[in-house]
Motif scaffolding. Structure first.
Motif, PDB file in Angstrom:
ATOM      1  N   LYS A  20      -3.709  -4.111  -6.688  1.00 23.50           N
ATOM      2  CA  LYS A  20      -3.713  -2.777  -6.091  1.00 23.50           C
ATOM      3  C   LYS A  20      -3.169  -1.730  -7.052  1.00 23.50           C
ATOM      4  CE  LYS A  20      -3.713  -4.219  -1.255  1.00 23.50           C
ATOM      5  NZ  LYS A  20      -2.994  -4.279   0.047  1.00 23.50           N
ATOM      6  N   SER A  21      -2.185  -2.085  -7.852  1.00 27.62           N
ATOM      7  CA  SER A  21      -1.633  -1.138  -8.817  1.00 27.62           C
ATOM      8  C   SER A  21      -2.614  -0.885  -9.960  1.00 27.62           C
ATOM      9  CB  SER A  21      -0.313  -1.665  -9.381  1.00 27.62           C
ATOM     10  OG  SER A  21       0.645  -1.835  -8.373  1.00 27.62           O
ATOM     11  N   ASN A  22      -3.184  -1.965 -10.489  1.00 24.30           N
ATOM     12  CA  ASN A  22      -4.110  -1.823 -11.599  1.00 24.30           C
ATOM     13  C   ASN A  22      -5.345  -1.019 -11.216  1.00 24.30           C
ATOM     14  OD1 ASN A  22      -3.586  -5.076 -13.286  1.00 24.30           O
ATOM     15  ND2 ASN A  22      -2.304  -3.260 -13.117  1.00 24.30           N
ATOM     16  N   ARG A  23      -5.809  -1.194 -10.006  1.00 21.30           N
ATOM     17  CA  ARG A  23      -6.971  -0.413  -9.555  1.00 21.30           C
ATOM     18  C   ARG A  23      -6.672   1.078  -9.519  1.00 21.30           C
ATOM     19  NH1 ARG A  23      -7.703  -4.512  -4.493  1.00 21.30           N
ATOM     20  NH2 ARG A  23      -8.694  -6.246  -5.624  1.00 21.30           N
ATOM     21  N   LYS A  24      -5.424   1.427  -9.368  1.00 23.29           N
ATOM     22  CA  LYS A  24      -5.007   2.831  -9.324  1.00 23.29           C
ATOM     23  C   LYS A  24      -4.556   3.343 -10.699  1.00 23.29           C
ATOM     24  CE  LYS A  24      -5.450   3.547  -4.841  1.00 23.29           C
ATOM     25  NZ  LYS A  24      -6.355   4.582  -4.288  1.00 23.29           N
TER      26      LYS A  24
ATOM     27  N   LEU B  26       5.753   8.970 -14.564  1.00 27.50           N
ATOM     28  CA  LEU B  26       5.794   7.734 -13.783  1.00 27.50           C
ATOM     29  C   LEU B  26       4.753   6.836 -14.422  1.00 27.50           C
ATOM     30  CD1 LEU B  26       4.607   5.764 -11.422  1.00 27.50           C
ATOM     31  CD2 LEU B  26       7.046   6.221 -11.378  1.00 27.50           C
ATOM     32  N   HIS B  27       5.200   5.809 -15.078  1.00 25.48           N
ATOM     33  CA  HIS B  27       4.307   4.993 -15.903  1.00 25.48           C
ATOM     34  C   HIS B  27       3.596   3.910 -15.092  1.00 25.48           C
ATOM     35  CE1 HIS B  27       2.788   2.765 -19.322  1.00 25.48           C
ATOM     36  NE2 HIS B  27       3.394   1.677 -18.896  1.00 25.48           N
ATOM     37  N   GLY B  28       4.357   3.143 -14.315  1.00 27.78           N
ATOM     38  CA  GLY B  28       3.746   2.021 -13.615  1.00 27.78           C
ATOM     39  C   GLY B  28       4.713   1.383 -12.641  1.00 27.78           C
ATOM     40  N   ILE B  29       4.497   0.097 -12.389  1.00 24.83           N
ATOM     41  CA  ILE B  29       5.274  -0.668 -11.411  1.00 24.83           C
ATOM     42  C   ILE B  29       6.074  -1.742 -12.146  1.00 24.83           C
ATOM     43  CG2 ILE B  29       5.163  -2.166  -9.381  1.00 24.83           C
ATOM     44  CD1 ILE B  29       4.200   0.688  -8.842  1.00 24.83           C
ATOM     45  N   LYS B  30       7.322  -1.910 -11.739  1.00 24.48           N
ATOM     46  CA  LYS B  30       8.144  -3.034 -12.233  1.00 24.48           C
ATOM     47  C   LYS B  30       8.426  -3.941 -11.032  1.00 24.48           C
ATOM     48  CE  LYS B  30      11.484  -5.518 -14.189  1.00 24.48           C
ATOM     49  NZ  LYS B  30      12.773  -4.883 -14.477  1.00 24.48           N
ATOM     50  N   ILE B  31       7.996  -5.185 -11.105  1.00 22.60           N
ATOM     51  CA  ILE B  31       8.284  -6.162 -10.055  1.00 22.60           C
ATOM     52  C   ILE B  31       9.479  -6.998 -10.490  1.00 22.60           C
ATOM     53  CG2 ILE B  31       7.373  -8.002  -8.583  1.00 22.60           C
ATOM     54  CD1 ILE B  31       4.563  -7.136  -9.357  1.00 22.60           C
TER      55      ILE B  31
ATOM     56  N   ARG C  37      -7.846  -8.763 -14.812  1.00 22.17           N
ATOM     57  CA  ARG C  37      -8.790  -8.583 -15.920  1.00 22.17           C
ATOM     58  C   ARG C  37     -10.199  -8.999 -15.511  1.00 22.17           C
ATOM     59  NH1 ARG C  37      -5.711 -10.568 -21.506  1.00 22.17           N
ATOM     60  NH2 ARG C  37      -3.930  -9.120 -21.380  1.00 22.17           N
ATOM     61  N   ALA C  38     -10.285 -10.032 -14.689  1.00 24.72           N
ATOM     62  CA  ALA C  38     -11.600 -10.493 -14.229  1.00 24.72           C
ATOM     63  C   ALA C  38     -12.295  -9.426 -13.390  1.00 24.72           C
ATOM     64  CB  ALA C  38     -11.451 -11.785 -13.431  1.00 24.72           C
ATOM     65  N   GLU C  39     -11.514  -8.574 -12.742  1.00 26.51           N
ATOM     66  CA  GLU C  39     -12.082  -7.455 -11.981  1.00 26.51           C
ATOM     67  C   GLU C  39     -12.571  -6.328 -12.884  1.00 26.51           C
ATOM     68  OE1 GLU C  39      -9.876  -7.253  -7.621  1.00 26.51           O
ATOM     69  OE2 GLU C  39      -9.503  -5.701  -9.117  1.00 26.51           O
TER      70      GLU C  39
ATOM     71  N   ASP D 289       0.833  -1.209   0.000  1.00 20.67           N
ATOM     72  CA  ASP D 289       0.000   0.000   0.000  1.00 20.67           C
ATOM     73  C   ASP D 289       0.868   1.260   0.000  1.00 20.67           C
ATOM     74  OD1 ASP D 289      -2.552  -1.243  -0.009  1.00 20.67           O
ATOM     75  OD2 ASP D 289      -2.350  -1.675   2.123  1.00 20.67           O
ATOM     76  N   ASP D 290       1.917   1.265   0.820  1.00 16.84           N
ATOM     77  CA  ASP D 290       2.821   2.421   0.858  1.00 16.84           C
ATOM     78  C   ASP D 290       3.519   2.601  -0.487  1.00 16.84           C
ATOM     79  OD1 ASP D 290       2.130   2.828   3.478  1.00 16.84           O
ATOM     80  OD2 ASP D 290       3.948   1.917   4.311  1.00 16.84           O
ATOM     81  N   PHE D 291       3.930   1.488  -1.063  1.00 16.66           N
ATOM     82  CA  PHE D 291       4.656   1.532  -2.327  1.00 16.66           C
ATOM     83  C   PHE D 291       3.762   2.074  -3.447  1.00 16.66           C
ATOM     84  CE2 PHE D 291       6.313  -0.363  -6.251  1.00 16.66           C
ATOM     85  CZ  PHE D 291       7.651  -0.033  -6.158  1.00 16.66           C
TER      86      PHE D 291
END
Length: 620
Positions: free
Chosen positions: A372-376, A328-333, A401-403, A308-310
């Motif tokens: 959490k990232s996709n929802r944002k 800032l495009h997105g998240i890289k895991i 995608r199902a969400e 959540d903080d991230f």
């Protein structure tokens, strides 16, 4: 003459006069271009108009794409006219995966890529140390444990550098080799804990003391403690070097797949590095000196960081930096290491060790971060080396995608994929980025593939990316992944040659690998460095093809990609690069290529040229 006939004639004349006036008015209203390129072989990557001869641009947008005859309507005495004289023009290249903001600090010291064995490595390090007696730390990069003959040790490095610390990066930049003074300076002892045992760890002697190599970036803290990290100096120098190099390779945009600094695992300090990187690039943008559109992903590797903080910090940065130049495009895991160090998570055991590998993030965290990232509104890109990590990432994408989330989550690398999951990727049209060089026989990769995974998995699991473009609607980008690739291999055309040959462009003796795969077609490989990564950056409506209304991001080549041999593509030199309508690179700084020159329309200028500075070590 009858009155009706006279009136009819007058009406026809009036209509003709009106049409003539209308065409004259439209002609007069045509915008005049700032720059016009004509007499070229222009491949637009626009399926509706694949080829053109001329392009006109005004300010930062493309005004016209068509014939050299028709483009003259957009020229006046103030227009800069450049005669391509048959040279090829393409859309500006887009990298789907490189680390170009701050990674060049990993390329300090002696380059070891030419070494063939242990003796070569030690001799080259010794010579460099003797030639640079005032450097407080001896740096180097490029060692390969296969060429070395096994894992190197501190004792062996002591034999050539014993008077000061030595820290040598491997060829993937994931592992570091220390001498004894380097370990001491970094505070590495028998009691130093492994971050993720089996993945991010210190190789140890039988008594538990450090042997000399830190695997999978466990060395970051030691690097800082030894006094080797100077962020403001090193990040600024790195960015300047790498962006200039990128422009000289025809790159106009990059998805920066994670800022690389030694604070990667320390979230409070890493946040400071992220902010500094954006401030640095933003200052360049405001001065008109930013040479690459930069879409940066916030890298998540330390599973102890609260998701959540991230995500909240990523959203805050996106709210501040969200333009077509800097975002800032997105998240890289980055959940694992490399398969050829047995540190990627597999569904089945490796052939060479009794292990399935390790994940530093884990299945549940992969799912949590995606959702959490996709929802944002943040896309998620995941480093997927191992078959298990690939499966768990596909599961997370499917759940998101199902969400109802409409995100463009991307699989990065796509090295080892179970056939069932490869079919899921095809069915779900999940986008992919990969580095063709890493799947070739470069650096002993082919030998390692058979040794680590066995022939069946090599033929059925490995580097299946070439099958994606033939499926309608699928999106694939190829790129270098600097600094895991040497910076001199950044050129997107180097990756194109690798994709269409499955060979190492540097090595004339290279054999196509893996043997079961069919190489990509040149047309699709060009899309994989233009419109496909533009789509992955959510910029396909603005860059990635040469179309009216899109940004004037262009690259001019000395040879036609479609006319040279497949094994010659990497050797094609870039003549010039434009981003946002301005030259970011010119092969020759002659008056003919000057920004300020305003040529007479009747005297179009020839494109100048000078040295590209690229070294493929590739003879034909």
């Amino acid at each position: 003459m009858k009155k009706t006939s006279i009136l009819k004639s007058i009406s026809i004349l009036s209509l003709i006069s009106g049409v003539i006036f209308l065409f004259s008015f439209i002609h007069q209203q045509k915008e005049i271009a700032d720059k016009v390129f004509l007499n070229g072989k222009i491949y637009t990557v626009n399926d509706d108009q694949p080829w053109a001869e001329a392009v006109a641009i005004k300010e930062n947008k493309i005004l016209f794409v068509g014939t050299s005859a028709s483009v003259k309507d957009y020229i006046d005495n103030e227009t800069e006219v450049i005669d391509l004289k048959g040279k090829m023009m393409l859309p500006g290249f887009v990298s789907g995966h490189d680390h170009l903001i701050s990674s060049n600090w990993m390329k300090a010291g002696v380059s070891l890529f030419e070494a063939k064995n242990k003796e070569d490595y030690l001799r080259m390090i010794k010579e460099y140390a003797e030639q640079n007696p005032d450097e407080p730390i001896v740096f180097g990069y490029g060692w390969n444990k296969d060429a070395y003959g096994g894992w190197p040790t501190a004792k062996e490095l002591d034999s050539v550098v014993s008077d000061r610390p030595a820290m040598i990066f491997d060829f993937t930049i994931h592992d570091m080799w220390f001498n004894t003074k380097g370990l001491e300076a970094g505070g590495v002892t028998k009691d130093s804990e492994d971050t993720v045992p089996g993945m991010s760890y210190w190789r140890r002697n039988p008594d538990g003391s450090p042997e000399g190599v830190g695997v999978e970036i466990i060395w970051l803290d030691a690097f800082i403690k030894a006094g080797a990290w100077n962020p403001e100096k090193m990040m600024k120098e790195s960015q300047e070097i790498l962006y200039n190099k990128a422009a000289s390779c025809g790159l106009t945009s990059v998805i920066n797949q994670g800022l690389i600094t030694p604070n990667l695992m320390n979230f409070p300090l890493f946040k400071e590095d992220m902010r500094y990187s954006f401030e640095l690039l933003d200052s360049l943008d405001k001065k008109g000196e930013l040479k690459l559109r930069t879409f940066q992903n916030y890298v998540y590797k330390n599973a102890n960081i609260d998701v959540d903080d991230f995500v909240a910090d990523a959203v805050a940065l996106k709210n501040k930096y969200d333009s077509d130049k800097l975002r800032l495009h997105g998240i890289k895991i980055h959940p694992e290491g490399n398969w050829n160090s047995n540190t990627s998570l597999m569904l089945e055991k490796f052939n060479n060790v009794d292990s399935r590998g390790v994940s530093g993030v884990g299945k549940d965290k992969l799912m949590e971060i995606h959702l959490k990232s996709n929802r944002k509104g943040l896309d998620v890109h995941v480093h997927v080396d191992g078959t298990a990590t690939t499966r768990y990432t596909i599961d997370a994408i499917e759940a998101s995608r199902a969400e109802g989330n409409e995100n463009r989550n991307v699989l990065q690398h796509y090295f080892w994929t179970h056939p069932d999951d490869h079919q899921r990727v095809l069915d779900m049209k999940i986008p992919v980025n990969t580095t063709p060089l890493f799947g070739s026989d470069w650096g002993g990769q082919a030998k390692d593939a058979y040794k680590f995974m066995g022939e069946y998995r090599v033929n059925n699991y490995y580097m299946k990316y070439t099958e994606l473009p033939v499926h309608e609607g699928h999106n694939l980008s190829v790129s270098a992944d600097v600094p895991s690739s040497p910076v001199n291999l950044l050129d997107p055309l180097f990756s194109v040659e690798g994709a269409v040959t499955l060979q190492d462009p540097q090595n004339e003796e290279s054999v196509a690998f893996p043997p079961s795969q069919v190489p990509m077609q040149v047309v699709e490989a060009i899309k994989a460095i233009t419109i496909y990564p533009a789509w992955q950056a959510r910029m396909e409506d603005k860059i990635g093809s040469i179309e009216v209304g899109k940004y004037a991001d262009l690259v001019i080549l000395e040879d036609n990609v479609f006319e040279v041999g497949l094994r010659d593509i990497a050797d094609i030199k870039v003549e010039a690069t434009l981003m946002d309508g301005q030259f970011t690179y010119k092969k020759s700084e002659t008056p003919d290529m000057s920004h300020n020159t305003k040529p007479n329309v009747s005297l179009p200028k020839e494109l100048g040229c000078c040295e590209h500075g690229q070294h493929h070590h590739h003879s034909k």
